[in-house]
Scaffold this active site. Sequence first.
Site, short mmCIF file in Angstrom:
data_model
loop_
_atom_site.label_atom_id
_atom_site.label_comp_id
_atom_site.label_asym_id
_atom_site.label_seq_id
_atom_site.Cartn_x
_atom_site.Cartn_y
_atom_site.Cartn_z
N GLU A 166 0.18 -54.77 -79.08
CA GLU A 166 1.57 -55.06 -79.67
C GLU A 166 1.85 -55.18 -81.00
O GLU A 166 2.83 -55.14 -81.84
CB GLU A 166 1.86 -56.72 -79.11
CG GLU A 166 2.12 -56.69 -77.74
CD GLU A 166 1.57 -57.98 -76.94
OE1 GLU A 166 1.25 -58.98 -77.41
OE2 GLU A 166 1.61 -57.90 -75.67
N SER B 201 -3.54 -57.57 -67.91
CA SER B 201 -2.91 -58.28 -66.52
C SER B 201 -4.34 -58.76 -65.76
O SER B 201 -4.40 -58.83 -64.67
CB SER B 201 -2.08 -57.21 -65.86
OG SER B 201 -0.93 -56.90 -66.32
N LYS C 31 -0.78 -65.03 -77.78
CA LYS C 31 0.23 -64.25 -78.37
C LYS C 31 1.12 -65.36 -78.98
O LYS C 31 0.73 -66.31 -79.77
CB LYS C 31 1.13 -63.44 -77.15
CG LYS C 31 0.06 -62.80 -76.45
CD LYS C 31 0.99 -61.73 -75.32
CE LYS C 31 0.13 -61.12 -74.35
NZ LYS C 31 -0.03 -59.95 -74.24
N ASN D 86 -6.04 -64.76 -75.22
CA ASN D 86 -4.95 -64.28 -76.52
C ASN D 86 -3.44 -65.00 -76.00
O ASN D 86 -2.94 -64.53 -75.14
CB ASN D 86 -4.82 -62.86 -76.59
CG ASN D 86 -3.66 -62.55 -77.42
OD1 ASN D 86 -3.00 -63.14 -78.28
ND2 ASN D 86 -3.13 -61.13 -77.11
N GLY E 64 0.54 -57.14 -69.85
CA GLY E 64 1.95 -58.03 -69.67
C GLY E 64 2.62 -57.46 -68.57
O GLY E 64 3.94 -57.66 -68.46
N HIS F 186 -4.33 -55.10 -81.80
CA HIS F 186 -3.86 -55.12 -80.47
C HIS F 186 -2.35 -54.05 -80.43
O HIS F 186 -2.19 -54.16 -81.31
CB HIS F 186 -3.47 -56.61 -80.43
CG HIS F 186 -2.93 -56.92 -78.97
ND1 HIS F 186 -1.55 -56.71 -78.38
CD2 HIS F 186 -3.60 -57.64 -78.11
CE1 HIS F 186 -1.52 -57.04 -77.17
NE2 HIS F 186 -2.83 -57.79 -76.93
N GLU G 25 -7.95 -52.06 -73.83
CA GLU G 25 -6.62 -52.54 -73.09
C GLU G 25 -5.67 -51.33 -72.92
O GLU G 25 -5.12 -50.94 -73.87
CB GLU G 25 -5.98 -53.56 -74.19
CG GLU G 25 -7.03 -54.90 -74.62
CD GLU G 25 -5.88 -56.03 -74.90
OE1 GLU G 25 -6.27 -57.06 -74.20
OE2 GLU G 25 -5.33 -55.86 -75.67
C1 PEP Z 1 -3.28 -59.24 -74.19
O1 PEP Z 1 -2.52 -59.48 -74.67
O2 PEP Z 1 -4.37 -58.85 -74.98
C2 PEP Z 1 -3.27 -58.88 -72.84
C3 PEP Z 1 -4.33 -58.25 -71.98
O3 PEP Z 1 -2.14 -59.57 -71.99
P1 PEP Z 1 -1.83 -59.64 -70.34
O4 PEP Z 1 -3.13 -60.38 -69.78
O5 PEP Z 1 -0.82 -60.58 -70.49
O6 PEP Z 1 -1.64 -58.23 -69.99
#
Ligand code: PEP
Length: 251
Positions: A97, A213, A11, A9, A173, A95, A167
């Site tokens: 975000e 992460s 973003k 992803n 992040g 998601h 998640e």
């Molecule tokens: C994501 O955006 O779905 C995500 C898991 O981000 P990150 O790997 O940067 O934590």
Amino acid sequence: MRVPLVAGNWKMFKGVADAVAYAKEFRALAKDLTAVELVIAPPFTAIHGVADALRNSGIATAGQDCYWEKDGAFTGAISAPMLKEAGAALVILGHSERRRVFGDTDADVSRKIHAAYAAGLAPIACIGETLEEREAGRTFEVLDTQLKAALDGLSADQFAQMVIAYEPVWAIGTGRNATPEQAQEAHAHIRGRLRAWLGAEAADKCQILYGGSVKPDNARAILQQPDVDGALVGGASLDPQGFFQIASAAV
Ligand code: PEP
């Protein structure tokens, strides 16, 4: 046996030129990685170029969101049929975000999931608890609520195409990933709910990804967990070499 799936992803990173160059490089890197399903979710503007660069590679392209209406006076929105036409095969929905920054509710996520199916896109439905909810002992309750909303009104055939991404919001992040044990516990809970609500066959086939992460150095331990079927990778997917290392750890 579930085939592992690793999705990147991006973003709101990468313009078209950068995205297409990445897709070409990653395609070459991953040409022998046939044991893993690979997905890249660029920003809307780069979907067409990335899908074109990945044509016939086996690597799929995904949207990062869509609106639930097909078309109309919805300034700034992108519909599921538009994603499909641009070359996407999947779409990430729910998601954290989108939920936190743009206010997507469980009901919105459900509408978007139905719109995705209507357009022929497979949804990657994201669920996960905040740190506050985890510390209050509400993780499973939050996962159940979000999962129920994501499954609302789906036929068995539709569910068979759904990918679920666990998640934990506190791990996205932040550089702070869930431990392999925490991930396995949540994934086993999710699969248990799917088993209870939809039956053993559907639950056993469903790919449940971990996201939060994931990096080249922690991917293997997380991906080795029995109910973790792959990863949704944000920041670490922006570098093709790093994303390739993570995808290789899923084999
Ligand atoms: C994501 O955006 O779905 C995500 C898991 O981000 P990150 O790997 O940067 O934590």
